[in-house]
Design a protein around this motif. Structure first.
Motif, PDB file in Angstrom:
ATOM      1  N   GLY A   4       0.765  -1.240   0.000  1.00 46.11           N
ATOM      2  CA  GLY A   4       0.000   0.000   0.000  1.00 46.11           C
ATOM      3  C   GLY A   4       0.793   1.286   0.000  1.00 46.11           C
ATOM      4  O   GLY A   4       0.248   2.340   0.209  1.00 46.11           O
ATOM      5  N   ARG A  26      -3.291   3.008   5.885  1.00 47.29           N
ATOM      6  CA  ARG A  26      -4.149   1.967   6.468  1.00 47.29           C
ATOM      7  C   ARG A  26      -3.779   1.634   7.908  1.00 47.29           C
ATOM      8  O   ARG A  26      -4.618   1.263   8.700  1.00 47.29           O
ATOM      9  CB  ARG A  26      -4.086   0.691   5.632  1.00 47.29           C
ATOM     10  N   PHE A  29      -5.994   6.772   2.314  1.00 43.69           N
ATOM     11  CA  PHE A  29      -6.914   5.674   2.584  1.00 43.69           C
ATOM     12  C   PHE A  29      -7.383   5.752   4.027  1.00 43.69           C
ATOM     13  O   PHE A  29      -6.642   6.229   4.893  1.00 43.69           O
ATOM     14  CB  PHE A  29      -6.224   4.315   2.370  1.00 43.69           C
ATOM     15  N   PRO A  37      -8.117   4.393   7.810  1.00 44.01           N
ATOM     16  CA  PRO A  37      -7.421   3.387   8.618  1.00 44.01           C
ATOM     17  C   PRO A  37      -8.278   2.137   8.784  1.00 44.01           C
ATOM     18  O   PRO A  37      -9.507   2.197   8.764  1.00 44.01           O
ATOM     19  CB  PRO A  37      -7.197   4.087   9.957  1.00 44.01           C
ATOM     20  N   LEU A  38      -7.604   1.013   8.957  1.00 41.42           N
ATOM     21  CA  LEU A  38      -8.304  -0.272   9.066  1.00 41.42           C
ATOM     22  C   LEU A  38      -9.140  -0.409  10.332  1.00 41.42           C
ATOM     23  O   LEU A  38     -10.148  -1.098  10.326  1.00 41.42           O
ATOM     24  CB  LEU A  38      -7.285  -1.422   9.016  1.00 41.42           C
TER      25      LEU A  38
END
Length: 143
Positions: free
Chosen positions: A16, A104, A116, A118-119
């Motif tokens: 990523g 992420r 992106f 964050p998870l």
């Protein structure tokens, strides 16, 4: 990144891409100039990095030159030994640029460079709200 060597515990993203706030990506803005940065990871460790571009000559018209960015760094406690650290207040970690491994995995929700979500946060979708980041998040659920 094509090669990653971390002797000082710096964590590189395996997938990523890396953090866009890290100085290695700024090197492409002004090719040939050496950039320097004091950066702090989310766990509080601080690093000093220098970065610049290098050009690998091409083999002719159909093989143009290739441009790469090279970064070298060390733990901030050793940075005083690096000439490019002159002028930095290495004891002031508040002056360090906050970076993460990648978007992420980064817990910094106030990042304007976030590419992106964050998870570990649930996205909030509301066309009437706008924040610093293009994403709005709910706090992680305490399960």
């Amino acid at each position: 990144m094509s090669k990653r060597f971390s002797g000082a515990g710096f964590h590189f993203a395996r997938f990523g891409g890396g953090c866009p706030r890290w100085i290695v990506y700024d090197a492409f803005r002004t090719p040939g100039k050496i950039h320097s940065q004091m950066a702090e990871m989310p766990d509080g460790t601080a690093y000093f990095s220098i970065a610049r571009t290098v050009v690998k000559a091409g083999g002719g018209h159909r093989s143009p030159p290739q441009q790469f960015a090279i970064a070298l760094g060390c733990d901030v406690q050793h940075a005083a030994q690096v000439t490019y650290a002159d002028g930095f207040d290495l004891s002031n970690t508040d002056a360090a640029t906050p970076i993460g491994v990648n978007c992420r995995l980064c817990p910094r929700l106030d990042c304007s460079q976030r590419a992106f979500p964050p998870l570990n946060h649930r996205l909030i979708v509301d066309e009437n709200l706008r924040g610093l980041s293009p994403y709005l998040f709910a706090p992680p659920s305490a399960e």
